[in-house]
Structures are given as structure tokens and as C-alpha cells.
Motif scaffolding. Structure first.
Motif, mmCIF file in Angstrom:
data_model
loop_
_atom_site.group_PDB
_atom_site.id
_atom_site.type_symbol
_atom_site.label_atom_id
_atom_site.label_comp_id
_atom_site.label_asym_id
_atom_site.label_seq_id
_atom_site.Cartn_x
_atom_site.Cartn_y
_atom_site.Cartn_z
ATOM 1 N N ARG A 162 0.676 -0.858 -0.188
ATOM 2 C CA ARG A 162 -0.061 0.048 0.201
ATOM 3 C C ARG A 162 1.146 1.292 0.106
ATOM 4 N N GLY A 163 2.012 1.191 -0.235
ATOM 5 C CA GLY A 163 3.193 2.080 -0.306
ATOM 6 C C GLY A 163 3.219 2.948 0.984
ATOM 7 N N GLU A 164 2.915 2.232 2.821
ATOM 8 C CA GLU A 164 3.154 2.679 3.673
ATOM 9 C C GLU A 164 4.770 1.635 4.096
ATOM 10 N N VAL A 165 5.676 2.929 4.596
ATOM 11 C CA VAL A 165 6.853 1.898 5.026
ATOM 12 C C VAL A 165 6.745 1.776 6.191
ATOM 13 N N PHE A 166 6.969 0.423 6.922
ATOM 14 C CA PHE A 166 7.301 0.333 8.483
ATOM 15 C C PHE A 166 8.341 -0.258 8.479
ATOM 16 N N ASP A 167 9.488 -0.353 9.679
ATOM 17 C CA ASP A 167 10.325 -1.183 10.211
ATOM 18 C C ASP A 167 9.727 -2.196 10.385
ATOM 19 N N TYR A 168 10.344 -3.739 9.621
ATOM 20 C CA TYR A 168 9.948 -5.129 10.130
ATOM 21 C C TYR A 168 9.734 -5.526 11.643
ATOM 22 N N ALA A 169 11.153 -4.475 12.005
ATOM 23 C CA ALA A 169 11.167 -4.761 13.342
ATOM 24 C C ALA A 169 9.694 -3.938 14.587
ATOM 25 N N ARG A 170 9.260 -3.213 14.121
ATOM 26 C CA ARG A 170 8.067 -2.099 14.344
ATOM 27 C C ARG A 170 7.318 -3.309 14.562
ATOM 28 N N VAL A 171 6.853 -4.047 12.464
ATOM 29 C CA VAL A 171 5.469 -4.467 12.933
ATOM 30 C C VAL A 171 5.116 -5.904 13.079
ATOM 31 N N LEU A 172 6.407 -6.469 13.753
ATOM 32 C CA LEU A 172 6.766 -7.887 15.164
ATOM 33 C C LEU A 172 6.747 -7.592 16.056
ATOM 34 N N ALA A 173 6.961 -6.327 16.720
ATOM 35 C CA ALA A 173 6.259 -5.847 17.988
ATOM 36 C C ALA A 173 5.536 -5.679 18.397
ATOM 37 N N GLU A 174 4.550 -4.695 17.294
ATOM 38 C CA GLU A 174 3.041 -4.206 17.964
ATOM 39 C C GLU A 174 2.757 -5.397 17.644
#
Ligand code: DC
Length: 219
Positions: A162-174
Motif C-alpha cells: 500500500r506504499g506505507e513504509v514500516f520497519d519489520y521490527a516495529r511491525v513484529l513488536a506491535e
């Protein structure tokens, strides 16, 4: 022909939405996304600066509809007539949704709506408590899950697409934070119904799972 209620529960990122939607299409059933309803209440709370614990009135008054509510068509989520399909998919709404979902009276209002929408059968409803609370009498209950890393990888890819940039580590933590809240809350915690069939989706394709599940309904 008997029209079943199919309940699909499991944690975020297990592939529930894709499996539920494809299964509904294949069976000619209606697909219902109960998580979208918690997300709508979360969006209302965020927009109005309401604390999650105070969001019961928002849940009770929310006008949530799916359009079209028919079979095999892409579904839009409408909140008071506004198309919020995109707005309810942000990480902020995800976090808020898991907070409002911990409030017993919010759950009560939304469960009532879910029961009304699914009462006729011929539905595939996905969520966290569909087989345990919303439709304990469902003819088929599925608990779909995958490892947290696999689920975070999928969520990350979805956000990127969707064109949104998020760190993988942040996605995993959330995702782990959300799992923890969903699994440990007092009101209807996320867990498999005793009579649910559990599927671990790591390394399996969505198609394999859909074919196997459809076989159970068609058999
Ligand atoms: O499936 P989802 O990520 O769209 O769900 C959003 C949040 O709502 C998630 O934190 C769990 C909660 N939820 C719930 O408690 N019960 C449901 N039946 C569906 C979702």
C-alpha cells in the motif's frame, strides 16, 4: 441445501481475511469481517479523542454496514455512510481496535450486530471469538494461526504494497503487543473453541487451505 455458519478465528496476520473471503466466494456464502467493526469503533474513538474505556456509547450508536453485502464482490466498510475501508487499516487504528475490543460493553454491542448479520446462515465470519462467543453453534469452526514472525512478514508486505513504509521490527513488536492484549483480556480472550479445527498456515498456500476447508462444508 443447508447453509452453514463457518467461524474463522485466529490472531492477526494468520491469513484469516484472505481465507475467509475466498472460502465464502467458493461456497456462495456471504463474507463478514467482525474485526472491521472493532476498527470502526476505534476510528470513531480516535477522531473524537475518546478513551477506549469510554467508547461504549460510540459502539452502541455506530452505523456499520458492508457494501455490497452480497456474494463474491469486493466489500467496502461504511461507517454512517462514509467509506472507511482504507481509514480503518492504519497501524494507529489497529492498536486502538485491540483496546476498544477489550471493553466488555463494546463487545456486547458488536456481538449483537454480528449475530443479527449471520443468523440466516450461509456466512463465513472471521474474528477472534466467533466460534467461542458469537456463534458457538457454528457448524464449522476453524482456528487459523501462524508463527509471529510469519504473520509479521505478511503484515509488513501488505503495508508495503500500500506504499506505507514500516520497519519489520516495529511491525513484529506491535503484532506481539496486540496478540498479548487479545489473548489475555478478560472479556472473550482470543482462543480456539474446543471443537475448532486448528490450522497452522506457515508454509502452506492460501489455496491449499481454502480447498481443504471447502471440502469440509461440501462433504
Ligand atoms: O482482525 P482485525 O485485526 O481487523 O481485528 C481488529 C481488532 O479487533 C483486533 O485487535 C482484535 C479485535 N477483534 C476482536 O476482539 N474480536 C473479533 N471478533 C474481531 C476482532
Amino acid at each position: 441445501m443447508q447453509r452453514w455458519i463457518v467461524a474463522i478465528d485466529g490472531p492477526a496476520g494468520a491469513g484469516k481475511s484472505t481465507v475467509a473471503r475466498l472460502l465464502a466466494d467458493r461456497l456462495g456464502y456471504v463474507y463478514l469481517d467482525s474485526g472491521a467493526m472493532y476498527r470502526c469503533v476505534a476510528l470513531l474513538a480516535l477522531r473524537s479523542g475518546t478513551e477506549p474505556e469510554e467508547s461504549t456509547a460510540l459502539a452502541e450508536a455506530a452505523q456499520i454496514t458492508f457494501d455490497p453485502a452480497g456474494i463474491g464482490e469486493p466489500q467496502r466498510v461504511l461507517l454512517g455512510g462514509e467509506d472507511v475501508s482504507q481509514a480503518i487499516r492504519t497501524p494507529e487504528v489497529s492498536q486502538m481496535a485491540s483496546k476498544v475490543a477489550a471493553v466488555p460493553r463494546v463487545r456486547k454491542a458488536l456481538v449483537k450486530l454480528q449475530q443479527a448479520l449471520g443468523a440466516q446462515g450461509g456466512v463465513v465470519m472471521e474474528g477472534r471469538d466467533i466460534g467461542t462467543v458469537v456463534f458457538p453453534q457454528a457448524e464449522l469452526k476453524i482456528f487459523l494461526t501462524a508463527s509471529p514472525e510469519e504473520r509479521a512478514r505478511r503484515r509488513h508486505a501488505e503495508l508495503e504494497a500500500r506504499g506505507e513504509v514500516f520497519d519489520y521490527a516495529r511491525v513484529l513488536a506491535e503484532l506481539k503487543e496486540r496478540d498479548e492484549r487479545d489473548e489475555t483480556r478478560e472479556a472473550s480472550p482470543l482462543r480456539a473453541a474446543p471443537d475448532a479445527l486448528t490450522f497452522l498456515t506457515d508454509g502452506r498456500t492460501i489455496e491449499q487451505i481454502v480447498v481443504e476447508l471447502a471440502g469440509k462444508v461440501e462433504a
